[in-house]
Design an enzyme around this catalytic site. Structure first.
Site, mmCIF file in Angstrom:
data_model
loop_
_atom_site.group_PDB
_atom_site.id
_atom_site.type_symbol
_atom_site.label_atom_id
_atom_site.label_comp_id
_atom_site.label_asym_id
_atom_site.label_seq_id
_atom_site.Cartn_x
_atom_site.Cartn_y
_atom_site.Cartn_z
ATOM 1 N N SER A 61 69.810 -17.851 55.995
ATOM 2 C CA SER A 61 69.107 -19.043 56.180
ATOM 3 C C SER A 61 67.987 -18.989 55.572
ATOM 4 C CB SER A 61 68.626 -19.342 57.609
ATOM 5 O OG SER A 61 67.921 -18.303 58.320
ATOM 6 N N TYR A 100 65.708 -7.842 52.974
ATOM 7 C CA TYR A 100 66.952 -8.649 53.107
ATOM 8 C C TYR A 100 66.834 -10.057 52.604
ATOM 9 C CZ TYR A 100 70.899 -10.652 55.735
ATOM 10 O OH TYR A 100 71.909 -11.536 56.102
#
Length: 405
Positions: A369, A379
């Site tokens: 997202s 990440y």
């Protein structure tokens, strides 16, 4: 509906041919109707079928496809009639234009005007199949050679006018040519939800040839290459296998990949999932994974880049308590980007030549997202990079038949 298998592909020849033979023999026992071979820059499409002709008895044997630029039309006809004879009439002649990389890069022949070359090839092959003399005057092929010393010949092998000719075509004009002249279509790229994108042109060509779409053999299928045995990757592999797709799982954990593949195959009661051990951050491993997938399934239609290093690899509560810059050392940072960014790039680089050769493919990159991209290091940063790469690749591959999402 007819079940078929593939016994070769673009980079075939690296594995054990005896295993291919065992696979084909077991497939025939189970009622598989056709074994299709293929050729590009690996094994040729003919020799494996000639061997299988002597080892099988019922299964039809087809070239899917034989490249028209790799052989002159008369040799294509001689090969087809020979294979038909030694197989007891079980041979199916599948032809394709291939692509400029193979035609010009490997064979040193011009790729221009492939449809004209295809039409002339079919017309000359039909002459031979009917047992007529090979006298032909076209733009790309003339028989006998004008000004030469030879005369038109009739092939010495027995004719077989009923030997079917199938074409692997993709462009609208190519599909129309297939409908007009061929006995069937080998749909190397086909989306059931948008079937009319192909069938409409096939039907138009069939009408031009005085027949209907129902008179054509329509052969379509597909296989999928995916990354990652666990989590979303494993779930996707199982869903695809349940829908009948051949799926390859690539994972650095060999045992996990084999266990997941075995579980899915057991639930499907079919060998649809292939486990391939490999680290996607290693270029050689990616090349090997793609080659094995093509060798096993005959094609890669969809590449799913799902393998990744997750936030929990930093610490178990990292998703709730986001790691700071100070917590992330260089080795950890490099590993996130090696797997989450470099890995997809290497897999795409390995699979892209095969997809370009076919003129069709789907590349799916699993990101995250927008909110996660902005708040979780490293990440989110790695997935942001993959999102950017996806957009850039999608633009680069516009109008090639290959999409990136």
């Amino acid at each position: 509906m007819q079940t078929a298998i593939g016994v070769g592909g673009a980079a075939s020849g690296r594995g054990s041919f005896e295993r291919v033979v065992e696979f084909a023999l077991e497939a025939e026992k189970l009622g598989v109707g056709v074994a299709w071979s293929a050729e590009a820059w690996g094994q040729d499409a003919v020799a494996p079928l000639a061997y299988l002709a002597g080892r099988t008895s019922r299964m039809k044997l087809g070239t899917g496809i034989m490249q028209i630029s790799a052989r002159v039309p008369s040799m294509t006809a001689m090969t087809a009639l020979t294979l038909s004879s030694i197989s007891g009439g079980r041979f199916l002649l599948g032809l394709g234009a291939s692509g400029p990389q193979v035609v010009e890069g490997l064979h040193g022949r011009p790729f221009a005007k492939p449809l004209g070359r295809m039409r002339e090839t079919i017309e000359i092959v039909r002459l031979a199949l009917r047992g007529e003399k090979l006298a032909y005057s076209g733009r790309q092929h003339q028989l006998p050679l004008p000004g030469g010393q030879g005369k038109a010949l009739r092939l010495a092998v027995p004719p077989d006018p009923e030997l079917p000719i199938y074409l692997a075509t993709l462009s609208p004009k190519g599909l129309e040519l297939t409908g007009e002249l061929a006995d069937g279509w080998l749909g190397t790229s086909f989306t059931p939800e948008h079937a009319e994108a192909h069938l409409e042109h096939l039907a138009r060509g069939a009408a031009r040839g005085g027949r209907s779409l129902a008179d054509l053999y329509i052969g379509v299928g597909g296989s999928v290459g995916g990354n990652g045995a666990g989590g979303i990757g494993g779930a996707m592999a199982e869903a695809l296998a349940n829908d009948g797709c051949g799926t390859a799982i690539v994972d650095i954990d060999e045992e996990a990949a084999r266990r997941r593949a075995s579980e899915i195959n057991a639930r499907c009661d079919a060998e649809r999932v292939l486990a391939i051990p490999g680290d996607v951050s290693d270029e050689r491993a990616c090349n090997d994974a793609v080659a094995r997938c093509i060798d096993h399934f005959g094609s890669i239609d969809v590449l799913v880049n799902n393998a990744g290093v997750g936030v929990s690899s930093i610490r178990s509560d990292a998703e709730r308590n986001h790691p700071s810059i100070a917590e992330i050392d260089r080795a950890l940072w490099d590993r996130f980007f090696a797997v989450n960014v470099t890995g997809p790039m290497l897999m795409v680089r390995a699979a892209l030549p095969h997809m370009r050769e076919k003129g069709w493919g789907r590349i799916v990159n699993n990101t995250t997202s927008f909110f996660t991209m902005l708040r979780v290091l490293p990440y989110g940063a790695s997935k942001s990079a993959l999102e950017s790469m996806s957009a850039i690749w999608a633009k680069e591959l516009e109008d090639t038949g290959i999409t990136v999402n």
